[in-house]
Design an enzyme around this catalytic site. Structure first.
Site, PDB file in Angstrom:
ATOM      1  CD  GLU A   1      18.242 -47.995 -15.793  1.00 46.86           C
ATOM      2  OE1 GLU A   1      19.071 -47.659 -14.923  1.00 46.86           O
ATOM      3  OE2 GLU A   1      17.029 -48.205 -15.544  1.00 46.86           O
TER       4      GLU A   1
ATOM      5  CG  PHE B   1       6.164 -41.457 -11.800  1.00 50.99           C
ATOM      6  CD1 PHE B   1       6.973 -41.066 -10.742  1.00 50.99           C
ATOM      7  CD2 PHE B   1       6.197 -42.782 -12.205  1.00 50.99           C
ATOM      8  CE1 PHE B   1       7.795 -41.981 -10.095  1.00 50.99           C
ATOM      9  CE2 PHE B   1       7.012 -43.702 -11.561  1.00 50.99           C
ATOM     10  CZ  PHE B   1       7.820 -43.298 -10.504  1.00 50.99           C
ATOM     11  CD  GLN B   2      10.130 -44.105 -13.304  1.00 47.51           C
ATOM     12  OE1 GLN B   2       9.615 -44.865 -14.125  1.00 47.51           O
ATOM     13  NE2 GLN B   2      10.959 -44.537 -12.360  1.00 47.51           N
TER      14      GLN B   2
ATOM     15  CE  LYS C   1       3.050 -48.431 -19.409  1.00 50.35           C
ATOM     16  NZ  LYS C   1       2.968 -48.354 -17.941  1.00 50.35           N
TER      17      LYS C   1
ATOM     18  CG  MET D   1      46.036 -40.943 -15.283  1.00 56.34           C
ATOM     19  SD  MET D   1      47.737 -41.333 -15.765  1.00 56.34           S
ATOM     20  CE  MET D   1      47.465 -42.558 -17.034  1.00 56.34           C
TER      21      MET D   1
END
Lengths: 572, 174
Positions: A62, A124-125, A174, A487
């Site tokens: 993602e 869940f999630q 959902k 760096m």
């Protein structure tokens, strides 16, 4: 899912998921980046029906999706869109959202969420992405009913792209994606609690013009505001009429062509010698669409104290935030510059400009010459960029990651066209380049898009080679490999007694990895191989990966050390 | 020099806006001394009254960053001299200490505290005023045993005459 057309008028009955997709199409979106998962599946299912109108690019993470959306937005000036599922899908977007927030990139992020009856239950999630993203979004909203979707999406686009742009997030449960509802799309046109740009005050423009007209040593600093308000032409007209030298922030880079006689280079920590030195000698400092980031100003107590400061800025919260302003001209840079140019007198500041040129020569001899045409055996990052410049027409889009190579690319890449430097400025996100370059290339397929990455940052989002492979993105990737987190190593060398704590990189064979993705590759270790390899890369019709082994312990100079004033910039 | 400022924030009535307000303070590690939220005189507009002690130039920046939030309509800051403000405090004390003629009763009278509820075990007193006033009462009652104490956030009315309605009308016509 079937569209249940009603017989009456235009009002259709759509599922929430279909409404999401239709709303995106209404907003003119034809390309989105994302990654599916449980809570966003209905939207993916709806996308399946419209793949001829709305292309979805499957990234490998993602974070890849959101950086790609950023690259797309920055190269096109349009809103970037990305899609992710709930929980980890949503949290993986956060770095990109924070990056877009600080660099004012218009994004619409759509996340799936657990069903509304499960909210707050540690399902869940499930994650509270509204709460998590609140500090780093311009606006966010949770949809729990299908009927809210068209308005939420319309509002999201309006807020993302208007005024000072930024990322917005719409989280959709959902059940709302499954629910059917009447669908009617209306573009969003405004709200009382949000004024995209303040009204330009002519009295302030007059005050600014009066200061500029009597200035002996005026100096312009410009940032991304010039690009975001599409004010490149107005900006050029302003500096050309007044003859004022102009230095840029790395977000403003490419708004003015590199070879313009009034372009005096890069501001800040690793910027050019002259603009940093002379910031503390100018009498009027005119900041345009920039926010005086600490990497630009160095020590604020010793920053341009002698100068009257004029700030052309769209965001009232930026006025006096870091640098005290004498005249604040609030408004969109395009309008402000147009009005200001009318009131300023034609002028030239030849002697003053000559001072920039003299210091530039000093920098050339001390730093630039050796960076672009080194005498040492080892290759420098600068000569790779120089070689690309020489072999191309100045119309490349450069995308960078974060670190030494980024500073080198900003310092040495040549530009003729605006929106051609895409870099993570404010947040400094390593791993930005590879996915951002993919998005940029897909946004401007006719342009040569070249990603410049260090070996460290490359490995942060290396999995997006899979996206290049699957979606056949003909982007050019240059890894400047010094087997160090360069760096940080440079700072360790200069300020931590060369104690190289965790900056040595033991790298895998990148050539083997890239070949595994079916991408053409080349490894350059000798100067004699560089020119032909760059040529081959630029001429390649497909994706191309060029790895160049550069000096392991090269440093980027000039440099304004932390806590020092810009005029204390060091050439070595 | 740090001074006490009262910040009034006018927002749309939406879920989560309080969080957006507090984030602006949290990110600069500014402690919110008190906060009160309520509806305003305009339909659909909520107001937050926030008290902090900070330097004025910092407060100015915070207020601009508040106003920058999409769903915040207006934010202003004022010194105590430019507002009329009050806080309310409730005190739960054992009923027996308030027995007629006792010292505690005299204290309650002297402070013009109101009796809200009398139960066999405890009595609830109310005192409205500035913090030092409600604190004085607290201090004086403390030796007699305070079972529970709560003080609200400051609520404040601004002295300048510009009405919220006129500000909103102007914004709506923009």
């Amino acid at each position: 899912m079937e569209t249940l057309e009603k017989n009456q008028t235009d009002i259709k009955q759509l599922t929430g998921a279909q409404a999401v997709v239709q709303s995106l199409i209404e907003e003119g979106v034809d390309l989105i980046f994302g990654y599916p998962g449980g809570a966003i599946m209905p939207v993916y299912d709806a996308l399946y029906d419209v793949d001829d109108q709305l292309e979805h690019v499957l990234t490998r993470h993602e974070q890849g999706a959101i950086h790609a959306a950023q690259g797309y937005a920055r190269s096109t000036g349009k809103v970037g869109v990305c899609l992710a599922t709930s929980g980890p899908g949503a949290t993986n977007l956060i770095t990109g959202i924070a990056d877009a927030q600080i660099d004012a990139t218009p994004l619409v992020c759509i996340t799936g969420q657990v069903a509304s009856h499960l909210l707050g239950t540690d399902a869940f999630q499930e994650t509270d992405v509204i709460g998590i993203s609140m500090p780093v979004t311009k606006w966010n909203y949770q949809v729990t009913k299908a009927s809210e979707i068209p308005k939420a999406i319309a509002k999201a686009f309006y807020i993302a792209k208007s005024g000072k742009p930024g990322p917005v997030l719409v989280d959709i449960t959902k059940d709302a994606q499954f629910e059917a509802s009447k669908y009617q799309y209306q573009p969003f046109t405004g709200m009382r609690s949000y004024l995209p740009a303040p009204q330009l005050m002519s009295s302030k423009v007059k005050e600014a013009a009066d200061l500029i007209n009597v200035a002996k040593r005026p100096f312009v600093l410009f940032g991304q505001g010039v690009i975001l308000s599409q004010a490149e032409a107005e900006f050029k007209a302003f500096i050309e009429k007044t003859g004022i030298p102009a230095g840029w922030t790395i977000l403003g880079l490419s708004a003015l062509e590199s070879d313009h006689p009034l372009n005096v280079g890069m501001l800040g920590m690793h910027g050019n010698y002259a603009p940093n030195k002379l910031t503390n000698e100018c009498d009027v400092l005119i900041a345009i669409g920039m926010r005086f980031d600490d990497r630009v100003t160095g020590n604020l107590d010793k920053y341009a104290k002698q100068a009257k400061v004029i700030h052309l800025e769209i965001d009232p919260a930026e006025i006096d935030k870091n640098v005290k302003t004498d005249v604040a001209v609030l408004g969109n840079a395009k309008e402000s510059l147009e009005a200001l140019t009318k009131l300023v007198h034609p002028n030239q500041h030849s002697d003053w400009l000559q001072r920039f040129r003299t210091l530039e020569q000093e920098e050339y001899e001390a730093v630039i010459q050796n960076e672009l045409e080194p005498k040492e055996e080892t290759l420098t990052m600068g000569e790779v960029i120089h070689q690309i410049n020489k072999a191309s027409d100045g119309k490349n889009v450069f995308v960078t990651d974060v670190g030494q190579h980024q500073m080198i690319a900003c310092r040495y890449a040549r530009f003729l066209q605006s929106k051609s430097m895409i870099t993570s400025g404010g947040l400094g996100t390593m791993g930005f380049c590879l996915p951002a370059a993919i998005g940029a290339k897909m946004g401007v397929p006719d342009k040569q898009v070249i990603g410049i990455i260090g070996d460290g940052g490359f490995q942060m989002t290396l999995q997006e080679l899979g996206t290049i492979f699957q979606s056949k993105v003909p982007v050019k990737i240059v890894v400047l490999n010094n087997e160090f987190l360069g760096m940080v190593r440079q700072w360790q060398e200069l300020f931590f007694d060369k104690r190289y704590a965790s900056t040595i990189m033991v790298n895998p064979d990148f050539q083997t990895i890239v070949k595994g993705y079916g991408i053409q590759t080349k490894l350059v270790q000798e100067r004699s191989e560089l020119q032909s390899a760059v040529q081959e890369m630029l001429e390649c019709e497909d994706a191309y990966f060029l790895e160049v082994r550069v000096g392991k312990e090269n440093n980027v100079f000039p440099m304004v050390p932390t806590g020092a004033s810009v005029s204390e910039i060091r050439l070595k | 020099m740090k001074k006490r400022f009262t910040i009034s924030v006018f927002t749309e009535d939406v879920v989560g806006i309080l969080n957006r307000v507090t984030i602006i303070f949290t990110r600069r590690k500014i402690n919110i001394e008190s906060i009160a939220a309520s509806e305003s005189e305009v339909d659909g507009v909520h107001r937050y009254t926030i008290v902090i002690t900070e330097q004025e130039d910092l407060v100015k920046k915070v207020v601009l960053q508040l106003e920058k939030q999409v769903e915040i309509i207006k934010a202003v800051y004022q010194l105590d001299k430019d507002i009329i403000y009050q806080e309310i405090a409730l005190y739960k004390v054992p009923t027996n200490v308030l027995a007629s003629g006792g010292e505690a009763e005299k204290i309650v009278r002297a402070h013009f505290a109101r009796v809200l509820s009398v139960e066999p075990e405890f009595t609830v007193l109310e005192k409205t005023g500035h913090k030092n006033e409600t604190q004085d009462l607290f201090n004086e009652l403390e030796p007699y045993g305070i079972l529970e104490f709560v003080r609200s956030g400051r609520v404040a009315i601004t002295k300048p005459m510009r009405t919220l309605k006129s500000i909103i009308t102007e914004l709506e016509n923009n």
